[in-house]
Scaffold this active site. Structure first.
Site, mmCIF file in Angstrom:
data_model
loop_
_atom_site.group_PDB
_atom_site.id
_atom_site.type_symbol
_atom_site.label_atom_id
_atom_site.label_comp_id
_atom_site.label_asym_id
_atom_site.label_seq_id
_atom_site.Cartn_x
_atom_site.Cartn_y
_atom_site.Cartn_z
ATOM 1 N N ILE A 178 0.821 -1.208 0.000
ATOM 2 C CA ILE A 178 0.000 0.000 0.000
ATOM 3 C C ILE A 178 0.862 1.269 0.000
ATOM 4 O O ILE A 178 1.528 1.590 0.989
ATOM 5 C CB ILE A 178 -0.987 -0.004 1.192
ATOM 6 C CG1 ILE A 178 -1.816 -1.306 1.170
ATOM 7 C CG2 ILE A 178 -1.895 1.240 1.148
ATOM 8 C CD1 ILE A 178 -2.543 -1.601 -0.144
ATOM 9 N N GLU A 263 -6.666 5.319 -12.195
ATOM 10 C CA GLU A 263 -5.306 4.907 -11.817
ATOM 11 C C GLU A 263 -4.496 4.520 -13.058
ATOM 12 O O GLU A 263 -3.331 4.892 -13.199
ATOM 13 C CB GLU A 263 -5.470 3.710 -10.859
ATOM 14 C CG GLU A 263 -4.206 3.220 -10.269
ATOM 15 C CD GLU A 263 -4.453 2.240 -9.101
ATOM 16 O OE1 GLU A 263 -5.568 2.221 -8.527
ATOM 17 O OE2 GLU A 263 -3.520 1.496 -8.787
HETATM 18 C C1 LIG Z 1 5.448 -0.574 -5.533
HETATM 19 C C2 LIG Z 1 4.035 -1.042 -5.550
HETATM 20 C C3 LIG Z 1 3.036 -0.175 -5.128
HETATM 21 C C4 LIG Z 1 1.719 -0.613 -5.074
HETATM 22 N N1 LIG Z 1 0.740 0.223 -4.571
HETATM 23 C C5 LIG Z 1 -0.494 -0.283 -4.327
HETATM 24 C C6 LIG Z 1 -1.476 0.483 -3.621
HETATM 25 O O1 LIG Z 1 -1.250 1.645 -3.231
HETATM 26 N N2 LIG Z 1 -2.681 -0.088 -3.352
HETATM 27 C C7 LIG Z 1 -2.983 -1.360 -3.745
HETATM 28 O O2 LIG Z 1 -4.090 -1.825 -3.469
HETATM 29 N N3 LIG Z 1 -2.083 -2.109 -4.449
HETATM 30 C C8 LIG Z 1 -0.851 -1.602 -4.734
HETATM 31 N N4 LIG Z 1 0.077 -2.372 -5.418
HETATM 32 C C9 LIG Z 1 -0.287 -3.736 -5.817
HETATM 33 C C10 LIG Z 1 -0.362 -3.976 -7.321
HETATM 34 O O3 LIG Z 1 -1.505 -3.378 -7.868
HETATM 35 C C11 LIG Z 1 -0.346 -5.502 -7.507
HETATM 36 O O4 LIG Z 1 0.981 -5.932 -7.177
HETATM 37 C C12 LIG Z 1 -0.706 -5.956 -8.894
HETATM 38 O O5 LIG Z 1 -2.062 -5.709 -9.161
HETATM 39 C C13 LIG Z 1 -0.432 -7.462 -9.107
HETATM 40 O O6 LIG Z 1 -0.967 -8.228 -8.080
HETATM 41 P P1 LIG Z 1 -0.030 -9.321 -7.329
HETATM 42 O O7 LIG Z 1 1.205 -8.612 -6.934
HETATM 43 O O8 LIG Z 1 -0.820 -9.965 -6.272
HETATM 44 O O9 LIG Z 1 0.346 -10.361 -8.444
HETATM 45 P P2 LIG Z 1 -0.423 -11.732 -8.769
HETATM 46 O O10 LIG Z 1 -1.871 -11.445 -8.927
HETATM 47 O O11 LIG Z 1 -0.006 -12.756 -7.778
HETATM 48 O O12 LIG Z 1 0.171 -12.090 -10.177
HETATM 49 C C14 LIG Z 1 1.400 -12.802 -10.337
HETATM 50 C C15 LIG Z 1 1.581 -13.085 -11.826
HETATM 51 O O13 LIG Z 1 0.508 -13.897 -12.317
HETATM 52 C C16 LIG Z 1 -0.089 -13.265 -13.422
HETATM 53 N N5 LIG Z 1 -1.524 -13.518 -13.460
HETATM 54 C C17 LIG Z 1 -2.423 -13.399 -12.445
HETATM 55 N N6 LIG Z 1 -3.659 -13.683 -12.878
HETATM 56 C C18 LIG Z 1 -3.547 -13.968 -14.200
HETATM 57 C C19 LIG Z 1 -4.475 -14.328 -15.222
HETATM 58 N N7 LIG Z 1 -5.783 -14.409 -14.990
HETATM 59 N N8 LIG Z 1 -4.017 -14.566 -16.461
HETATM 60 C C20 LIG Z 1 -2.686 -14.455 -16.736
HETATM 61 N N9 LIG Z 1 -1.764 -14.123 -15.816
HETATM 62 C C21 LIG Z 1 -2.187 -13.872 -14.572
HETATM 63 C C22 LIG Z 1 0.193 -11.782 -13.223
HETATM 64 O O14 LIG Z 1 0.075 -11.050 -14.430
HETATM 65 C C23 LIG Z 1 1.592 -11.809 -12.676
HETATM 66 O O15 LIG Z 1 2.522 -11.909 -13.708
HETATM 67 C C24 LIG Z 1 1.389 -1.927 -5.517
HETATM 68 C C25 LIG Z 1 2.400 -2.772 -5.976
HETATM 69 C C26 LIG Z 1 3.704 -2.350 -5.994
HETATM 70 C C27 LIG Z 1 4.758 -3.320 -6.449
#
Ligand SMILES: Cc1cc2nc3c(=O)[nH]c(=O)nc-3n(C[C@H](O)[C@H](O)[C@H](O)COP(=O)(O)OP(=O)(O)OC[C@H]3O[C@@H](n4cnc5c(N)ncnc54)[C@H](O)[C@@H]3O)c2cc1C
Length: 400
Positions: A178, A263
């Site tokens: 976050i 966003e």
């Molecule tokens: C520096 C930073 C700041 C952030 N700030 C915020 C914030 O302020 N608030 C907030 O809520 N979030 C925030 N995020 C979270 C960010 O939005 C998520 O990391 C992102 O949406 C990916 O989710 P995950 O990390 O859980 O990856 P996962 O969902 O675990 O995905 C892992 C991999 O699997 C792939 N994958 C998943 N589902 C599928 C599918 N259906 N088909 C094909 N491939 C798939 C993904 O593309 C990825 O390559 C932040 C992240 C970072 C790194």
């Protein structure tokens, strides 16, 4: 200018590589705004960029930007905003690159284009007075909580629960990655209120971060964007009044999908601007650095690299502006926003990598700043929805 196809017989028509205005979506007022944001970034922020990479940027940045009116460019004047149009937000996202501090630009974007838009659109008058007005003034810092340790891309898989208990809701769960999470005064929190209701079982809440049970677990160490703070948060029996509900109960999933468009738009605009800045810096470097008796920019291979990068940047920029134009005209152009976000993120990463390559060994050194740009821009392919999720959204929009 006369038509380039049929110039006057005696005219010598030369290419015009400069333009007085960025694009036809922008007016002179936008260009003036651009200049003042840029001057502020260069004068008051950029000199501290390296220090803030170590310490994260200080909260006075919000206060100062609130004072200058930059945190409420398109919000109505009655809430302390500037009453501008949507393009003003694009200008802000573009010009923030001149702070030379990716993490700062991200922290500000969370405030202006991620956490506060839902308060403005779905909030009650009381909520707007309590959260939106001070956020625009830079007196309250906001964050947005969607992602959880077990659910990121799969937003519907979140587990944070809000259970009604008389005049209150009791919230339990956790949020990860976050941005602004450590410094925030409030969070726009995505929860499940009815786990059996599918997409109709989500609700948003406005939660004060100083309530008992809100735990800022730890500051997360990151690959880039070091000036921003990124938190792991826990919610342990947090009691909020019923009027902390933001928007309609049960409609939180749709509300957050709407928020994600804002966003993604702003992320895309920032990615293009970041790529452009890396390009400009690299062009300057390559024009000065010599090898084999000439500036490296004069090798055809390098010239073509610049041509490829410029074309990529321009294509992404046009996609961003086209999507912004649709938003400005009242459309909800999810497909175009998603395409712009995907393309801008990809080309930004490609451009940053090529710029690093053109810098040679210097590109690998901290002193030139290009390795930082490379690390920072990499986030774009993950944050606000990964490339793979963007492809899913685009593909599904065609009914497949
Ligand atoms: C520096 C930073 C700041 C952030 N700030 C915020 C914030 O302020 N608030 C907030 O809520 N979030 C925030 N995020 C979270 C960010 O939005 C998520 O990391 C992102 O949406 C990916 O989710 P995950 O990390 O859980 O990856 P996962 O969902 O675990 O995905 C892992 C991999 O699997 C792939 N994958 C998943 N589902 C599928 C599918 N259906 N088909 C094909 N491939 C798939 C993904 O593309 C990825 O390559 C932040 C992240 C970072 C790194």
């Amino acid at each position: 200018m006369t038509s380039p196809v049929s110039p006057a017989v005696d005219a010598v028509v030369k290419p015009d590589h400069g333009a007085s205005r960025g694009h036809f979506i922008f007016t002179d007022e936008h260009e003036q705004l651009r200049e003042s944001i840029r001057a502020f970034c260069q004068r008051e922020l950029a000199p501290h960029a390296l220090e803030w990479e170590e310490t994260t940027f200080p909260n006075w940045v919000f206060e100062r930007m609130g004072e200058l009116g930059f945190l409420g460019l398109s919000y109505p004047e009655e809430y302390g905003g500037q009453g501008g149009d949507y393009y003003a937000n694009i200008v802000l996202a573009e010009e923030m690159v001149h702070a030379e501090c990716g993490g700062l630009a991200m922290g500000v974007a969370v405030q202006t284009d991620m956490a506060t838009p839902p308060v403005h659109l779905f909030g009650t008058e009381e909520q707007k007075q309590r959260y939106l007005v001070p956020a625009i003034a830079g007196e309250k810092i906001a964050c947005l909580g969607i992602t959880e340790p077990d659910a990121g891309s799969d937003v519907a898989g979140i587990k944070t629960r809000a259970v009604r208990d008389g005049d209150e809701y009791v919230i339990n769960g956790s949020k990860i990655y976050i941005t602004n999470g450590h410094r925030a005064d409030f969070i726009v929190l995505v929860t499940k209120t009815d786990p059996d209701a599918g997409y109709d079982g989500f609700s948003l809440f406005l939660v004060d971060m100083d309530l008992p049970g809100v735990i800022r677990e730890k500051k997360l160490e990151k690959m880039g964007m070091h000036a921003s703070d990124t938190a792991l948060l826990a919610f342990d029996d947090v009691h909020v009044p019923a009027d902390a509900l933001l928007g309609q109960e049960g409609k939180g999933f749709y509300h957050v999908m709407w928020e994600l468009q804002s966003e993604r738009m702003i992320g895309a605009a920032g990615a293009v601007a970041g790529a452009q800045r890396a390009f400009d810096k690299t062009l300057e470097y390559a024009s000065e650095r010599t090898a084999f008796g000439r500036p490296i920019a004069k090798f055809q291979v390098t010239r073509h690299k610049f041509a490829e990068m410029a074309t990529k940047i321009e294509s992404a920029r046009q996609m961003v502006y086209n999507a912004a134009w649709r938003v400005h005209n009242g459309e909800y152009p999810v497909r175009e926003i998603t395409m712009a976000k995907l393309h801008a993120s990809r080309i930004a990463v490609e451009v940053a990598d090529e710029c690093l390559q053109i810098h040679g060994g210097a590109g690998y050194m901290k002193e030139y700043g290009i390795e930082r740009v490379w690390r920072d821009l990499r986030l774009n392919r993950i944050g606000a929805g990964t490339d793979e999720i963007m492809l899913e959204v685009i593909g599904r929009s065609y009914g497949v």
